[in-house]
Design a protein around this motif. Structure first.
Motif, mmCIF file in Angstrom:
data_model
loop_
_atom_site.group_PDB
_atom_site.id
_atom_site.type_symbol
_atom_site.label_atom_id
_atom_site.label_comp_id
_atom_site.label_asym_id
_atom_site.label_seq_id
_atom_site.Cartn_x
_atom_site.Cartn_y
_atom_site.Cartn_z
ATOM 1 N N LYS A 30 -5.569 -6.917 -15.285
ATOM 2 C CA LYS A 30 -4.584 -7.018 -16.443
ATOM 3 C C LYS A 30 -5.588 -6.706 -17.783
ATOM 4 N N THR A 202 0.470 0.293 -20.936
ATOM 5 C CA THR A 202 0.987 0.423 -19.426
ATOM 6 C C THR A 202 1.588 -1.023 -18.922
ATOM 7 N N MET A 203 2.577 -0.947 -18.042
ATOM 8 C CA MET A 203 2.714 -1.914 -17.273
ATOM 9 C C MET A 203 1.915 -2.273 -16.202
ATOM 10 N N ILE A 204 1.666 -3.566 -15.754
ATOM 11 C CA ILE A 204 1.027 -3.490 -14.368
ATOM 12 C C ILE A 204 1.548 -4.663 -13.508
ATOM 13 N N GLU A 209 6.668 -7.042 -7.024
ATOM 14 C CA GLU A 209 7.178 -7.453 -8.074
ATOM 15 C C GLU A 209 8.311 -6.401 -8.723
ATOM 16 N N ILE A 213 12.006 -7.002 -9.724
ATOM 17 C CA ILE A 213 12.699 -6.865 -10.909
ATOM 18 C C ILE A 213 13.889 -5.792 -10.865
ATOM 19 N N PRO A 379 5.666 2.451 -18.658
ATOM 20 C CA PRO A 379 7.114 1.643 -18.665
ATOM 21 C C PRO A 379 8.280 2.862 -18.835
ATOM 22 N N PHE A 382 10.453 2.834 -15.946
ATOM 23 C CA PHE A 382 11.249 1.830 -15.317
ATOM 24 C C PHE A 382 12.643 2.292 -16.461
ATOM 25 N N LEU B 282 12.506 -8.726 -19.792
ATOM 26 C CA LEU B 282 11.779 -9.344 -18.814
ATOM 27 C C LEU B 282 10.735 -8.541 -18.480
ATOM 28 N N LEU B 283 10.774 -7.180 -18.922
ATOM 29 C CA LEU B 283 9.896 -6.332 -18.523
ATOM 30 C C LEU B 283 8.245 -6.538 -19.246
ATOM 31 N N PHE B 286 5.075 -8.070 -18.016
ATOM 32 C CA PHE B 286 4.186 -7.057 -17.196
ATOM 33 C C PHE B 286 3.314 -6.148 -17.954
ATOM 34 N N PHE B 287 3.328 -6.582 -18.979
ATOM 35 C CA PHE B 287 2.055 -5.728 -19.948
ATOM 36 C C PHE B 287 1.000 -6.552 -20.241
#
Lengths: 581, 287
Positions: A30, A202-204, A209, A213, A379, A382, B282-283, B286-287
């Motif tokens: 992260k 970015t998301m990680i 997971e 989601i 992101p 998604f 909720l996303l 995850f950042f």
């Protein structure tokens, strides 16, 4: 991974179970992601709570990455065994961060690599607890490569929020002391300098997971499951994110898991169960009931190597043919196998829609490798706004009122009968695992049996139109064609690039909507000069499916069943061996 | 007003033997539902496999005919999906105490709001006369001519030991009493377990109508079903004297009350209201 990338580094953190190897890996991932880098990680751990050896592999790049090579640039040793275990895969002049007090470094290692001795244990004890060795190592690693400390400190605060300010303060202190130690003692001596860069956010996340989601966004309101590695983190994620928005029951066994989900689905809610191969074996009977009663259900099956208990924390793609044939009797089903986090999310949403549109069981089949791998994703991939909830044809109130009893298994052209939920005024909705008539009542006669059997099986043709073409990549006419499914996508794609760079013209086809089989699969095999099916199993299960459902014969297989994922390099080596190169 | 005709099933060919103890059980259940003024669409039955599990086909209600032994997981799931339904499970002794024993124990622990009827004929009928978990010690069967050599289980004692919130026993030969117990069970908030002694006229030549009639007696008004130790003691009576009635009552929260979302409405309502955009935030985690 393409050659355009200028930064491509592989970190490995090794230690004993209980030393927080996974926590270090997670926080470091992260930290780098927030610092603008693309990350792919792989977790390797044993089925134990303390001791043994586990490691966290972290690949860092300025380009998107989908796989982990079996190669290390920076090794962080939390225990006395790490260096010895990973020595073989370290590139020359690797950086090793270790505590010489834990174990003296051999002269051979000293000669080939750069050793950075950090008194991890002394600093941890100074901070208050020997358990902080992992946090000290994180700080020391970032100090050495001159990364930003504040990003790490912020993440530590988030990570330990629930544990209180004292724990946060001690951890931040441990990390800072580690960071300062390498800054003061080794500044300018490390060959790798990684500073935060400006890049889109970015998301990680891991693929488990992403499934969790996806289920929430799809409106999954009921999950019943029995804990089983490596599937458990799916519902753990869901509970952590949306505890008050769905119902979760931890059941006594997997027989209960699937049947409870079926009861909820009959009641009209979107239901899922999660498990691994052994648990799915117990679910077989209920899986068959889903087929007979046409109850929509989603099963997330996260595989590990079998047979029996196998290697409980490791990876294998050996449950594909099992899922394809699971359950007694014949009935339609759908199998999806995500290739990456974005696909895990997309396919989970689609799984719930397919289950309800066609009244079938949909299995999301992935394996430990992808389930536990963190990766940075865009992101935008998604795409929440694009999500459609499709519940399939429903009976009208009028219909329920005017017909005394409801035909929940009405024979239709597509095989799909309009649905109604029990508890709807004037509706009597019955179904049975015994062969039944359109009203769901038990029958014995041959004619009705045939009608219902054919109606159920027709759904397989109807749902085929929703199955998407597999992805193809690389040049049209190539000497080598690689075929893969599910979690091997990243390794195969990178191997394809590497082979092309080395002058072996290669293309690939990757399948995620695995069953029913799309017609493009057979066409790809026909067009290929030489095709190899790359899969993490012994018997070549997808190759068998290609033969059975398309009649085409791939040239051969590249198989691996040691419980470890493919690296791109391994595939390249195996292709070359088959080419006689 | 709901009438007995409302519960008339479209299925006319009943697969039970003439004189089967399931007939009066079916009749008692229909009468109980009518007297409770419940509409057929408000009732959902879950059954397993065996002759008694065919029962829901013979009255007009919602029905999920499960696999052998899996009544309770499905019924639990259904009761959580829509807690406005009157959920009733029905199956035999082999289904409930054998194949489904683990589910039975855990359903008692969870305490979903439902009724669970076990039609206990102390034998396996559909597979032709093998011993069931409640077959008496020493009874000779076709397959065990020397007599059954393991003791029968005691369902009442097991349920009481687990603090089942409602434990009752009836006899299929006493329709009115059975009906009254079933009404109490259906009205009970929580897991109401009713074991019905049911003669199998084909395969059990020992535990006949006559045999039960000579032994069963109704618990009197002086009996206190909230006294656990007294109930446990009562549960040991089997032989010359067999008590019927409500043996044990234990007040405890029902399963649905543990779930925050179910305080807002049924899960089915929540499902209908679902919008993907509600989870957009909720996303951020995850950042």
């Amino acid at each position: 991974m393409s050659t355009e990338s200028s930064i491509d580094l592989n970190f490995r953190v090794g230690g004993a179970a209980g030393q927080g190897v996974q926590s270090v890996g997670g926080v470091l991932s992260k930290t780098f992601a927030r610092g603008g880098y693309h990350i792919f990680t792989h977790q390797d751990y044993e089925s134990r709570i303390r001791g043994g050896h586990s490691f966290f592999h972290l690949r860092l790049s300025d380009m998107p990455v989908y796989a982990a090579p079996n190669r290390v640039n920076v090794l962080v040793a939390l225990d006395d065994r790490t260096i010895e275990i990973h020595e073989d895969v370290m590139v020359p002049n690797s950086v090793i961060i270790c505590d010489r007090k834990l174990r003296e470094v051999s002269p051979e290692v000293e000669r080939v690599h750069d050793i950075f001795d950090v008194p991890l244990m002394d600093i941890a004890l100074e901070t208050g607890n020997k358990l902080y060795v992992n946090t000290v190592a994180m700080g020391a690693s970032l100090g050495l490569i001159e990364f930003d400390f504040d990003i790490l400190a912020g993440l530590i605060a988030e990570q330990f929020k629930k544990k209180g300010q004292t724990i946060i303060d001690e951890n931040v202190k441990a990390a800072r002391l580690g960071y300062e130690f390498t800054q003061q003692n080794y500044k300018g001596t490390c060959c790798y300098i990684i500073k935060p860069r400006t890049a889109p956010k970015t998301m990680i996340l891991t693929s488990n997971e992403a499934i969790g989601i996806g289920a929430l966004f799809a409106g999954c309101k009921f999950v019943s499951a029995y804990p089983m590695t490596p599937s458990t983190s799916i519902w753990v994620t869901m509970k952590a994110l949306a505890h008050d928005d769905f119902v979760f029951v931890q059941t006594e066994d997997e027989l209960a898991s699937i049947n409870m989900a079926l009861g909820a689905a009959y009641g009209g809610v979107r239901a899922m169960t999660t498990t691994s191969g052994g648990g799915f074996a117990l679910m077989n009977e209920g899986f068959s009931l889903a087929g007979a009663t046409e109850t929509p259900i989603v099963v997330a099956l996260v595989s590990r190597p079998g047979p029996a208990t196998g290697l409980p924390t490791r990876t294998e793609q050996s449950d594909l043919e099992y899922v394809l044939h699971a359950g007694h009797g014949e009935f339609p089903r759908v199998i999806f196998a995500p290739s990456c986090q974005e696909e895990a999310f997309r396919l989970t949403v689609k799984a719930f829609n397919m289950a309800e549109k066609y009244h079938v069981a949909v299995v999301i089949l992935q394996d430990q490798h992808l389930a536990d791998s963190y990766r940075t994703v865009d992101p935008a991939d998604f795409n929440i706004d694009a999500i459609k909830i499709e519940r399939g044809p429903m009976a009208t109130e009028e219909e329920l009122k005017t017909s005394k009893d409801f035909k929940s298994h009405r024979v239709t052209e597509s095989g799909v009968s309009p649905r109604a939920f029990p508890g709807t005024k004037d509706g009597i909705i019955a179904t049975a695992g015994d062969e039944h008539d359109e009203y769901g009542h038990i029958i014995e006669d041959a004619e009705t049996r045939n009608e219902q059997m054919e109606k159920r099986m027709r759904k397989l043709d109807a749902l085929m139109k929703d199955i998407e073409e597999p992805l193809t990549y690389g040049q049209e006419a190539a000497d080598v064609s690689l075929i893969g499914w599910g979690s091997t996508y990243g390794a195969i794609k990178e191997a394809t690039d590497l082979l092309n760079e080395e002058g072996i013209s290669t293309n690939m086809m990757h399948v995620v909507e695995v069953f029913p089989v799309h017609k493009v699969v057979g066409e790809f095999v026909t067009k290929a000069k030489q095709s190899f099916v790359v899969e993490n199993n012994y018997t070549g299960q997808y190759a068998n499916i290609i033969r059975a459902y398309t009649g085409k014969l791939p040239t051969g297989g590249i198989n691996k069943y040691d419980g470890r994922p493919f690296s791109p390099g391994y595939i390249v080596k195996e292709v070359k061996r088959r080419m006689g190169a | 007003m709901v009438t007995i005709e409302d519960y008339e099933s479209r299925v006319k060919d009943i697969a039970w033997c003439p004189g089967c103890g399931n007939f009066p059980i079916l009749e008692a259940l229909k009468q109980a539902l009518v007297e409770l003024n419940l509409e057929p669409w408000q009732v959902a039955m879950v059954s397993g496999i065996g002759q008694s599990s065919k029962l829901p086909h013979y009255l007009r209600v919602n029905e999920y005919n499960e696999l052998h032994g899996r009544i309770l997981p499905a019924a639990t799931g259904l009761s959580l999906a829509n807690h406005e339904l009157v959920v009733i499970g029905v199956g035999g002794d082999g289904d409930g105490y054998g194949e489904g024993g683990n589910h039975w124990i855990n359903a008692i622990r969870r305490n979903p709001n439902m009724t669970y009827i076990v039609t206990n004929n102390q034998i396996y009928g559909l597979t032709k006369g093998q011993a069931s978990p409640t077959t008496d010690y020493g009874m000779k069967t076709k397959d065990e001519p020397g007599g059954i050599h393991i003791p029968a289980m005691n369902p009442m004692a097991v349920a009481i030991s687990l603090d089942c919130s409602f434990v009752a026993r009836c006899f299929a030969g006493d329709l009115d009493f059975m009906k009254e117990i079933l009404k109490k069970a259906i009205n009970h908030k929580g897991f109401a377990f009713v074991d019905i002694l049911q003669p199998c006229v084909t395969w059990n030549k020992v535990n006949t109508y006559q045999w039960y009639r000579e032994r069963v007696y109704k618990l009197g008004d002086d009996y206190d079903p909230t006294d656990k130790f007294a109930a446990f003691q009562k549960a040991q009576e089997w032989g010359a004297q067999i008590p019927i009635g409500v043996l044990y009552l234990f007040k405890r929260p029902i399963l649905k009350d543990d779930y925050v979302p179910l305080q807002r409405g049924t899960l089915l309502d929540l499902q209908k209201e679902h919008k993907p955009s509600q989870f957009k935030d909720l996303l951020k985690k995850f950042f």
